[in-house]
Design a protein around this motif. Structure first.
Motif, short mmCIF file in Angstrom:
data_model
loop_
_atom_site.label_atom_id
_atom_site.label_comp_id
_atom_site.label_asym_id
_atom_site.label_seq_id
_atom_site.Cartn_x
_atom_site.Cartn_y
_atom_site.Cartn_z
N GLU A 231 25.61 40.32 19.72
CA GLU A 231 24.62 40.03 20.77
C GLU A 231 25.06 40.67 22.09
O GLU A 231 24.26 41.27 22.80
CB GLU A 231 24.50 38.50 20.91
CG GLU A 231 23.36 38.01 21.78
CD GLU A 231 22.01 38.61 21.43
OE1 GLU A 231 21.73 38.78 20.23
OE2 GLU A 231 21.24 38.93 22.38
N THR B 163 31.60 43.46 12.67
CA THR B 163 31.41 42.37 11.69
C THR B 163 32.26 42.53 10.43
O THR B 163 32.47 41.56 9.70
CB THR B 163 29.93 42.27 11.27
OG1 THR B 163 29.55 43.53 10.69
CG2 THR B 163 29.02 41.98 12.44
N ASP C 265 28.83 37.02 15.68
CA ASP C 265 27.42 37.00 16.11
C ASP C 265 27.32 37.21 17.63
O ASP C 265 26.50 38.00 18.11
CB ASP C 265 26.77 35.64 15.79
CG ASP C 265 26.42 35.50 14.30
OD1 ASP C 265 26.63 36.48 13.56
OD2 ASP C 265 25.96 34.41 13.90
N ALA D 60 32.54 33.81 12.23
CA ALA D 60 31.14 34.23 12.13
C ALA D 60 30.40 34.00 13.46
O ALA D 60 29.61 34.85 13.90
CB ALA D 60 30.45 33.48 11.00
N THR E 183 26.21 34.93 7.65
CA THR E 183 25.69 34.33 8.88
C THR E 183 26.52 33.09 9.23
O THR E 183 27.10 32.45 8.34
CB THR E 183 24.22 33.87 8.71
OG1 THR E 183 24.19 32.86 7.69
CG2 THR E 183 23.31 35.01 8.32
N ALA E 184 26.54 32.75 10.53
CA ALA E 184 27.24 31.54 10.96
C ALA E 184 26.58 30.31 10.32
O ALA E 184 27.26 29.36 9.93
CB ALA E 184 27.21 31.44 12.48
#
Ligand code: NAI
Ligand code: NAD
Ligand code: ISE
Length: 342
Positions: free
Chosen positions: A315, A170, A311, A307, A102-103
């Motif tokens: 989105e 990702t 994300d 990251a 995750t960021a």
């Protein structure tokens, strides 16, 4: 000085990195390894004839007195924990992508390094070390084609075993997200994802191909095609369109064959072969810079920016809208780490 390295994760790429450090590169030796699959760690130590201790877990490797630096090649979700522990121990760490899943996790690592007082982490974005990308960057930086206006690129793989969810974005396209901002010396401001007609070779429920459209701060427009079941080969393409010309990523060297009324060149099928030299350069430079006490490759900050970009891309795929990419100003702390060694 010989850099004494501990490796966490002796799977596919962990074994490759152990082999290159032991048999091809200079200035380092593997003195510690671990894998949740203890049998595998044992097998690797035996097969590679390593003079290395096998530990019960990654934390024991990080804490071992005779380990100067760490390589993290375990599964992605475990990276954050081991990078964090390496920073806490004050040890340099080379972490395969992703830095964290995750960021937020990447940001925590950035903050831990800032609190520690100097960067210790390098992320495994090996394309920055690839000869062909470095040649392309030299042309872009020289001004020969004028200011860059657009980039057309493609990441194609013959098939994607084990891919699920948004891994095309990702797990694979993260390499483009890193190398293109390095190539252009720029950052992204927005992402859009187009979903073309699906190939019948994609696993059930998976979208393939994708087109990722990125816009940069300077206003450069980038298209990245991701096609991970393209069948015909592992094919990485990149063309920069400038004000006065275009520059293409060189094709990997291959023998041109004239035979049976055909002129042909082999296309590679495995990413390991396409970037084999880049991994060697990446780790050799990491060994030398670690001995000097510097991080000269992609930093934790770069891992964080990728990251955030990944994300936003996921989105954008969901929303089918243009999504903003909000990247804070890079802290001065990380400026020096962008030194390039040609
Ligand atoms: P792999 O599954 O072959 O190997 C991972 C190994 O880590 C396994 O042996 C597993 O038992 C071990 N492991 C997992 N959790 C662990 C833990 N907590 N402690 C110790 N060992 C643990 O996976 P692969 O393909 O080698 O990928 C590893 C990493 O390398 C991934 O993050 C992947 O994204 C990255 N990678 C990067 C590439 C690049 O081009 N830079 C290419 C391939 C992988
Ligand atoms: P892999 O599954 O072959 O190897 C991962 C290994 O980690 C396995 O052996 C597993 O047992 C071990 N492992 C998992 N959790 C562990 C833990 N907590 N402690 C110790 N060992 C643990 O995977 P891989 O293909 O080698 O990929 C590993 C990493 O490398 C991934 O993050 C992947 O994204 C990255 N990778 C990067 C590139 C690249 O081009 N830079 C290419 C391939 C993989
Ligand atoms: C893999 O994890 C990598 O990192 C390779 O470099 C990439 O090209 C491939 O698509 C990924 O699955």
């Amino acid at each position: 000085m010989i850099l004494r390295i501990g490796v966490i994760g002796t799977g596919a790429i962990g074994q490759d990195h152990i082999r290159r450090i032991t048999h091809s590169l200079q200035g380092a030796e593997i003195v510690a390894v671990t894998d949740v699959n203890a049998e595998l760690a044992n097998k690797v130590v035996k097969e590679e004839k390593l003079n290395a201790e096998i530990y019960g877990n990654g934390h024991e490797v990080i804490e071992a007195d005779n380990v100067d630096a760490i390589i993290v090649t375990s599964w992605g979700p475990t990276h954050e924990e081991f990078v964090f522990a390496s920073i806490s121990a004050g040890k340099y760490v080379f972490c395969e992508k992703p830095l964290a899943t995750t960021a937020k996790g990447c940001k925590r690592i950035v903050e831990a390094e800032e609190a520690h007082g100097k960067p210790l982490t390098q992320v495994g974005f090996m394309r920055r070390f690839d000869r062909s990308y470095r040649q392309l960057k030299k042309i872009v930086d020289s001004g020969k084609i004028g200011e860059a206006l657009m980039v057309h690129s493609a990441h194609r793989a013959p098939e994607a075993p084990g891919f699920s969810g948004d891994m095309a974005l990702t797990d694979s396209l993260v390499h483009e997200m890193d190398v293109l901002r390095w190539l252009l010396d720029d950052d992204y401001v927005s992402a859009q994802v187009l979903l073309p007609k699906r190939t019948r070779f994609a696993a059930e429920g998976l979208q393939d191909p994708h087109i990722l459209l990125l816009e940069t701060k300077k206003g450069i427009r980038i298209s990245v095609e991701s096609f991970v079941n393209c069948q015909y080969g592992y094919d990485i393409q990149c063309q920069v369109v400038g004000e006065m010309g275009t520059a293409n990523l060189p094709e990997p060297a291959s023998v041109a064959i004239r035979s049976e009324a055909n002129l042909s060149n082999e296309i590679l099928v495995d990413w390991k072969d396409r970037f084999i030299d880049s991994y060697d350069v990446e780790l050799q430079e990491w060994i030398y810079s670690t001995i000097k006490g510097e991080v000269s490759g992609p930093t934790a900050w770069d891992g964080f920016v990728v990251a955030v970009t990944a994300d936003a891309s996921v989105e954008a795929k969901k929303s089918q809208k243009i999504e903003p990419i909000s990247i804070p100003e890079r802290p001065d702390f990380y400026s020096k780490s962008h030194v390039l060694h040609y």
